[in-house]
Scaffold this motif. Structure first.
Motif, PDB file in Angstrom:
ATOM      1  N   HIS A   1       9.376  -4.557  -1.876  1.00  0.00           N
ATOM      2  CA  HIS A   1       8.789  -4.683  -0.492  1.00  0.00           C
ATOM      3  C   HIS A   1       9.728  -3.560   0.517  1.00  0.00           C
ATOM      4  CE1 HIS A   1       6.992  -6.641   3.087  1.00  0.00           C
ATOM      5  NE2 HIS A   1       8.056  -6.138   3.560  1.00  0.00           N
TER       6      HIS A   1
ATOM      7  N   ALA B   1       8.890   0.085  -0.466  1.00  0.00           N
ATOM      8  CA  ALA B   1       7.581   0.293   0.150  1.00  0.00           C
ATOM      9  C   ALA B   1       7.520   0.715   1.365  1.00  0.00           C
ATOM     10  CB  ALA B   1       6.669  -0.715  -0.549  1.00  0.00           C
TER      11      ALA B   1
ATOM     12  N   PHE C   1       7.525   4.532   2.360  1.00  0.00           N
ATOM     13  CA  PHE C   1       6.653   5.284   1.876  1.00  0.00           C
ATOM     14  C   PHE C   1       6.227   5.974   2.985  1.00  0.00           C
ATOM     15  CE2 PHE C   1       5.113   3.264  -2.394  1.00  0.00           C
ATOM     16  CZ  PHE C   1       6.648   3.243  -2.782  1.00  0.00           C
TER      17      PHE C   1
ATOM     18  N   GLN D   1       1.025   3.204   3.558  1.00  0.00           N
ATOM     19  CA  GLN D   1       1.302   2.115   3.791  1.00  0.00           C
ATOM     20  C   GLN D   1       0.068   1.137   3.670  1.00  0.00           C
ATOM     21  OE1 GLN D   1       4.484   0.878   4.603  1.00  0.00           O
ATOM     22  NE2 GLN D   1       4.993   2.950   4.075  1.00  0.00           N
TER      23      GLN D   1
ATOM     24  N   ALA E   1       1.479   1.444  -1.197  1.00  0.00           N
ATOM     25  CA  ALA E   1       2.447   0.609  -0.643  1.00  0.00           C
ATOM     26  C   ALA E   1       2.122  -0.758  -0.658  1.00  0.00           C
ATOM     27  CB  ALA E   1       3.313   1.208   0.662  1.00  0.00           C
TER      28      ALA E   1
ATOM     29  N   LEU F   1       1.337  -2.123  -4.181  1.00  0.00           N
ATOM     30  CA  LEU F   1       2.561  -2.563  -4.712  1.00  0.00           C
ATOM     31  C   LEU F   1       3.238  -3.538  -4.194  1.00  0.00           C
ATOM     32  CD1 LEU F   1       4.645  -1.631  -6.661  1.00  0.00           C
ATOM     33  CD2 LEU F   1       5.476   0.013  -5.344  1.00  0.00           C
ATOM     34  N   ARG F   2       3.103  -3.867  -3.082  1.00  0.00           N
ATOM     35  CA  ARG F   2       3.787  -5.101  -2.363  1.00  0.00           C
ATOM     36  C   ARG F   2       2.951  -6.322  -2.888  1.00  0.00           C
ATOM     37  NH1 ARG F   2       4.401  -1.705   2.351  1.00  0.00           N
ATOM     38  NH2 ARG F   2       2.379  -2.292   3.215  1.00  0.00           N
TER      39      ARG F   2
ATOM     40  N   TRP G   1       1.963   0.502 -10.772  1.00  0.00           N
ATOM     41  CA  TRP G   1       2.026   1.167  -9.280  1.00  0.00           C
ATOM     42  C   TRP G   1       3.227   1.621  -8.931  1.00  0.00           C
ATOM     43  CZ3 TRP G   1      -2.489   1.901  -8.193  1.00  0.00           C
ATOM     44  CH2 TRP G   1      -3.744   0.850  -7.939  1.00  0.00           C
ATOM     45  N   CYS G   2       4.275   1.331  -9.706  1.00  0.00           N
ATOM     46  CA  CYS G   2       5.546   2.008  -9.683  1.00  0.00           C
ATOM     47  C   CYS G   2       5.762   3.396 -10.266  1.00  0.00           C
ATOM     48  CB  CYS G   2       6.964   1.059 -10.570  1.00  0.00           C
ATOM     49  SG  CYS G   2       7.365  -0.438  -9.376  1.00  0.00           S
TER      50      CYS G   2
ATOM     51  N   ALA H   1       4.150   5.497  -8.007  1.00  0.00           N
ATOM     52  CA  ALA H   1       4.821   5.788  -6.656  1.00  0.00           C
ATOM     53  C   ALA H   1       6.106   6.886  -7.206  1.00  0.00           C
ATOM     54  CB  ALA H   1       5.497   4.842  -6.207  1.00  0.00           C
TER      55      ALA H   1
ATOM     56  N   TYR I   1       7.407   9.058  -4.510  1.00  0.00           N
ATOM     57  CA  TYR I   1       8.040   8.201  -3.522  1.00  0.00           C
ATOM     58  C   TYR I   1       9.050   7.318  -4.078  1.00  0.00           C
ATOM     59  CZ  TYR I   1       3.398   9.362  -1.707  1.00  0.00           C
ATOM     60  OH  TYR I   1       2.397  10.071  -1.218  1.00  0.00           O
TER      61      TYR I   1
END
Length: 126
Positions: free
Chosen positions: A29, A32, A35, A40, A44, A47-48, A89-90, A93, A98
């Motif tokens: 969190h 992200a 980012f 967002q 992000a 991922l959150r 998602w990581c 990123a 990111y």
């Protein structure tokens, strides 16, 4: 579940896998939030949500364990899916620049460990 036995935890907060997933979700969190603005509501946000979903599914499954171990197993399987989604998602990123390589390696390692713990829990819940 300090000793690893199914049913020993009096609360989801006692489960080591939950504690690790919660810590990873907090870290995700915070990261992200850095980012770019255009991410967002896309990467992000995904991922959150996926990282928090691990915790949410463990919490709901643990609460339902009172009535059915099979129900807890079902939620643990969903949490495992969210673990894999978070790892994906990581990688996105990182590949988009990111996440640093160090951040990616740390988070990936955490998700590998969480997945192993969830697989162990799922096996015990059969």
């Amino acid at each position: 579940m300090a000793d690893g036995r199914v049913g020993v935890a009096t609360s989801v907060w006692d489960m080591i896998v939950f504690q690790k997933a919660y810590a990873a979700a907090l870290e995700i969190h915070r990261i992200a939030q850095t980012f770019p603005k255009h991410e967002q509501y896309e990467l992000a946000s995904q991922l959150r949500r996926s990282s928090k979903s691990i915790c949410a599914n463990l919490a709901e499954g643990r609460a339902r364990q009172q009535g059915s171990t099979a129900e807890f197993r079902r939620f643990a399987l969903i949490a495992l899916g969210s673990t894999d989604e978070s790892a994906l998602w990581c990688r996105f990123a990182k590949d988009l620049g990111y996440l640093t390589e160090d951040q990616f390696q740390k988070l990936s390692g955490q998700y590998v460990e969480i997945a192993k713990m969830l697989n162990g829990l799922i096996a015990k819940l059969k």
